[in-house]
Write a protein that holds these residues in place. Structure first.
Motif, PDB file in Angstrom:
ATOM      1  N   PRO A  25     -25.915 -48.082  -4.689  1.00  0.00           N
ATOM      2  CA  PRO A  25     -25.629 -48.937  -3.541  1.00  0.00           C
ATOM      3  C   PRO A  25     -25.814 -48.174  -2.234  1.00  0.00           C
ATOM      4  O   PRO A  25     -25.509 -46.980  -2.146  1.00  0.00           O
ATOM      5  CB  PRO A  25     -24.178 -49.342  -3.747  1.00  0.00           C
ATOM      6  N   ARG A  26     -26.323 -48.850  -1.245  1.00  0.00           N
ATOM      7  CA  ARG A  26     -26.553 -48.219   0.046  1.00  0.00           C
ATOM      8  C   ARG A  26     -25.297 -48.337   0.899  1.00  0.00           C
ATOM      9  O   ARG A  26     -25.201 -49.184   1.769  1.00  0.00           O
ATOM     10  CB  ARG A  26     -27.731 -48.886   0.739  1.00  0.00           C
ATOM     11  N   THR A  27     -24.335 -47.496   0.609  1.00  0.00           N
ATOM     12  CA  THR A  27     -23.096 -47.536   1.361  1.00  0.00           C
ATOM     13  C   THR A  27     -23.191 -46.576   2.532  1.00  0.00           C
ATOM     14  O   THR A  27     -23.889 -45.562   2.481  1.00  0.00           O
ATOM     15  CB  THR A  27     -21.897 -47.147   0.480  1.00  0.00           C
ATOM     16  N   LEU A  28     -22.462 -46.920   3.575  1.00  0.00           N
ATOM     17  CA  LEU A  28     -22.476 -46.084   4.763  1.00  0.00           C
ATOM     18  C   LEU A  28     -21.862 -44.718   4.479  1.00  0.00           C
ATOM     19  O   LEU A  28     -22.279 -43.712   5.045  1.00  0.00           O
ATOM     20  CB  LEU A  28     -21.733 -46.793   5.890  1.00  0.00           C
ATOM     21  N   ALA A  29     -20.880 -44.666   3.573  1.00  0.00           N
ATOM     22  CA  ALA A  29     -20.240 -43.386   3.248  1.00  0.00           C
ATOM     23  C   ALA A  29     -21.254 -42.412   2.653  1.00  0.00           C
ATOM     24  O   ALA A  29     -21.200 -41.209   2.916  1.00  0.00           O
ATOM     25  CB  ALA A  29     -19.080 -43.605   2.285  1.00  0.00           C
ATOM     26  N   ARG A  30     -22.180 -42.936   1.864  1.00  0.00           N
ATOM     27  CA  ARG A  30     -23.210 -42.076   1.272  1.00  0.00           C
ATOM     28  C   ARG A  30     -24.084 -41.452   2.358  1.00  0.00           C
ATOM     29  O   ARG A  30     -24.423 -40.268   2.309  1.00  0.00           O
ATOM     30  CB  ARG A  30     -24.061 -42.921   0.323  1.00  0.00           C
ATOM     31  N   PHE A  31     -24.422 -42.252   3.368  1.00  0.00           N
ATOM     32  CA  PHE A  31     -25.243 -41.731   4.461  1.00  0.00           C
ATOM     33  C   PHE A  31     -24.434 -40.793   5.356  1.00  0.00           C
ATOM     34  O   PHE A  31     -24.986 -39.840   5.900  1.00  0.00           O
ATOM     35  CB  PHE A  31     -25.833 -42.888   5.269  1.00  0.00           C
ATOM     36  N   VAL A  35     -25.644 -36.975   6.349  1.00  0.00           N
ATOM     37  CA  VAL A  35     -25.878 -36.438   7.692  1.00  0.00           C
ATOM     38  C   VAL A  35     -24.891 -35.338   8.061  1.00  0.00           C
ATOM     39  O   VAL A  35     -25.155 -34.549   8.959  1.00  0.00           O
ATOM     40  CB  VAL A  35     -25.835 -37.543   8.776  1.00  0.00           C
ATOM     41  N   ASP A  36     -23.741 -35.291   7.382  1.00  0.00           N
ATOM     42  CA  ASP A  36     -22.733 -34.285   7.712  1.00  0.00           C
ATOM     43  C   ASP A  36     -22.023 -33.795   6.450  1.00  0.00           C
ATOM     44  O   ASP A  36     -20.860 -34.109   6.214  1.00  0.00           O
ATOM     45  CB  ASP A  36     -21.720 -34.891   8.694  1.00  0.00           C
ATOM     46  N   PRO A  37     -22.712 -33.018   5.618  1.00  0.00           N
ATOM     47  CA  PRO A  37     -22.089 -32.578   4.359  1.00  0.00           C
ATOM     48  C   PRO A  37     -20.908 -31.626   4.567  1.00  0.00           C
ATOM     49  O   PRO A  37     -20.025 -31.529   3.713  1.00  0.00           O
ATOM     50  CB  PRO A  37     -23.227 -31.891   3.614  1.00  0.00           C
ATOM     51  N   ASP A  38     -20.868 -30.931   5.706  1.00  0.00           N
ATOM     52  CA  ASP A  38     -19.795 -29.952   5.941  1.00  0.00           C
ATOM     53  C   ASP A  38     -18.660 -30.491   6.798  1.00  0.00           C
ATOM     54  O   ASP A  38     -17.748 -29.736   7.146  1.00  0.00           O
ATOM     55  CB  ASP A  38     -20.379 -28.700   6.611  1.00  0.00           C
ATOM     56  N   ASN A  39     -18.704 -31.755   7.184  1.00  0.00           N
ATOM     57  CA  ASN A  39     -17.677 -32.371   8.029  1.00  0.00           C
ATOM     58  C   ASN A  39     -17.496 -31.648   9.363  1.00  0.00           C
ATOM     59  O   ASN A  39     -16.373 -31.416   9.813  1.00  0.00           O
ATOM     60  CB  ASN A  39     -16.328 -32.424   7.299  1.00  0.00           C
ATOM     61  N   LEU A  40     -18.591 -31.301  10.003  1.00  0.00           N
ATOM     62  CA  LEU A  40     -18.515 -30.594  11.272  1.00  0.00           C
ATOM     63  C   LEU A  40     -18.629 -31.537  12.470  1.00  0.00           C
ATOM     64  O   LEU A  40     -18.264 -31.163  13.582  1.00  0.00           O
ATOM     65  CB  LEU A  40     -19.621 -29.532  11.352  1.00  0.00           C
ATOM     66  N   SER A  42     -17.958 -35.095  14.771  1.00  0.00           N
ATOM     67  CA  SER A  42     -16.857 -36.022  15.029  1.00  0.00           C
ATOM     68  C   SER A  42     -17.106 -37.301  14.229  1.00  0.00           C
ATOM     69  O   SER A  42     -18.255 -37.618  13.878  1.00  0.00           O
ATOM     70  CB  SER A  42     -16.786 -36.350  16.523  1.00  0.00           C
ATOM     71  N   PRO A  43     -16.056 -38.049  13.916  1.00  0.00           N
ATOM     72  CA  PRO A  43     -16.251 -39.284  13.141  1.00  0.00           C
ATOM     73  C   PRO A  43     -17.205 -40.277  13.814  1.00  0.00           C
ATOM     74  O   PRO A  43     -17.996 -40.931  13.140  1.00  0.00           O
ATOM     75  CB  PRO A  43     -14.836 -39.868  13.044  1.00  0.00           C
ATOM     76  N   ALA A  44     -17.152 -40.370  15.139  1.00  0.00           N
ATOM     77  CA  ALA A  44     -18.040 -41.300  15.852  1.00  0.00           C
ATOM     78  C   ALA A  44     -19.496 -40.855  15.724  1.00  0.00           C
ATOM     79  O   ALA A  44     -20.397 -41.670  15.476  1.00  0.00           O
ATOM     80  CB  ALA A  44     -17.640 -41.390  17.317  1.00  0.00           C
ATOM     81  N   GLU A  45     -19.744 -39.564  15.904  1.00  0.00           N
ATOM     82  CA  GLU A  45     -21.113 -39.045  15.792  1.00  0.00           C
ATOM     83  C   GLU A  45     -21.634 -39.180  14.358  1.00  0.00           C
ATOM     84  O   GLU A  45     -22.782 -39.553  14.133  1.00  0.00           O
ATOM     85  CB  GLU A  45     -21.143 -37.572  16.217  1.00  0.00           C
ATOM     86  N   ARG A  46     -20.786 -38.898  13.386  1.00  0.00           N
ATOM     87  CA  ARG A  46     -21.176 -39.020  11.985  1.00  0.00           C
ATOM     88  C   ARG A  46     -21.516 -40.470  11.640  1.00  0.00           C
ATOM     89  O   ARG A  46     -22.522 -40.744  10.992  1.00  0.00           O
ATOM     90  CB  ARG A  46     -20.045 -38.506  11.086  1.00  0.00           C
ATOM     91  N   ALA A  47     -20.715 -41.422  12.115  1.00  0.00           N
ATOM     92  CA  ALA A  47     -20.979 -42.838  11.854  1.00  0.00           C
ATOM     93  C   ALA A  47     -22.277 -43.281  12.520  1.00  0.00           C
ATOM     94  O   ALA A  47     -23.068 -44.012  11.930  1.00  0.00           O
ATOM     95  CB  ALA A  47     -19.812 -43.680  12.347  1.00  0.00           C
ATOM     96  N   TRP A  48     -22.512 -42.834  13.762  1.00  0.00           N
ATOM     97  CA  TRP A  48     -23.736 -43.205  14.473  1.00  0.00           C
ATOM     98  C   TRP A  48     -24.974 -42.673  13.749  1.00  0.00           C
ATOM     99  O   TRP A  48     -25.949 -43.394  13.552  1.00  0.00           O
ATOM    100  CB  TRP A  48     -23.686 -42.675  15.906  1.00  0.00           C
ATOM    101  N   ARG A  49     -24.917 -41.406  13.338  1.00  0.00           N
ATOM    102  CA  ARG A  49     -26.067 -40.827  12.625  1.00  0.00           C
ATOM    103  C   ARG A  49     -26.286 -41.503  11.271  1.00  0.00           C
ATOM    104  O   ARG A  49     -27.418 -41.682  10.842  1.00  0.00           O
ATOM    105  CB  ARG A  49     -25.867 -39.328  12.437  1.00  0.00           C
ATOM    106  N   ALA A  50     -25.197 -41.863  10.605  1.00  0.00           N
ATOM    107  CA  ALA A  50     -25.315 -42.556   9.317  1.00  0.00           C
ATOM    108  C   ALA A  50     -25.964 -43.919   9.507  1.00  0.00           C
ATOM    109  O   ALA A  50     -26.807 -44.334   8.702  1.00  0.00           O
ATOM    110  CB  ALA A  50     -23.943 -42.703   8.669  1.00  0.00           C
TER     111      ALA A  50
END
Length: 71
Positions: A25-31, A35-40, A42-50
């Motif tokens: 499934p193409r879930t946003l969490a997967r993306f 884009v941020d495997p190390d959690n470096l 911010s949540p907003a930037e990670r969501a935008w890139r995903a």
């Protein structure tokens, strides 16, 4: 070939395939993990890139399915 114009010749035993479920499934969490495997970020930037990666993925899938090449 069918003799009747505009009609395709198909056998009576031919049935359409049932719609198949997506294997992955193409879930946003997967993306977000992609884009941020190390959690470096911010949540907003990670969501935008995903979201951007999801859009690119959907566009590429559309092009593959419809045989359109990118020029």
């Amino acid at each position: 070939m069918s003799i009747v114009a505009g009609r395709m010749a198909t056998s009576d035993s031919h049935t359409s395939k049932p719609p198949r479920k997506s294997v992955r499934p193409r879930t946003l969490a997967r993306f977000e993990r992609a884009v941020d495997p190390d959690n470096l970020l911010s949540p907003a930037e990670r969501a935008w890139r995903a979201q951007q990666l999801l859009a690119i993925s959907q566009f590429a899938r559309f092009n593959r399915r419809h045989g359109r090449g990118v020029a």
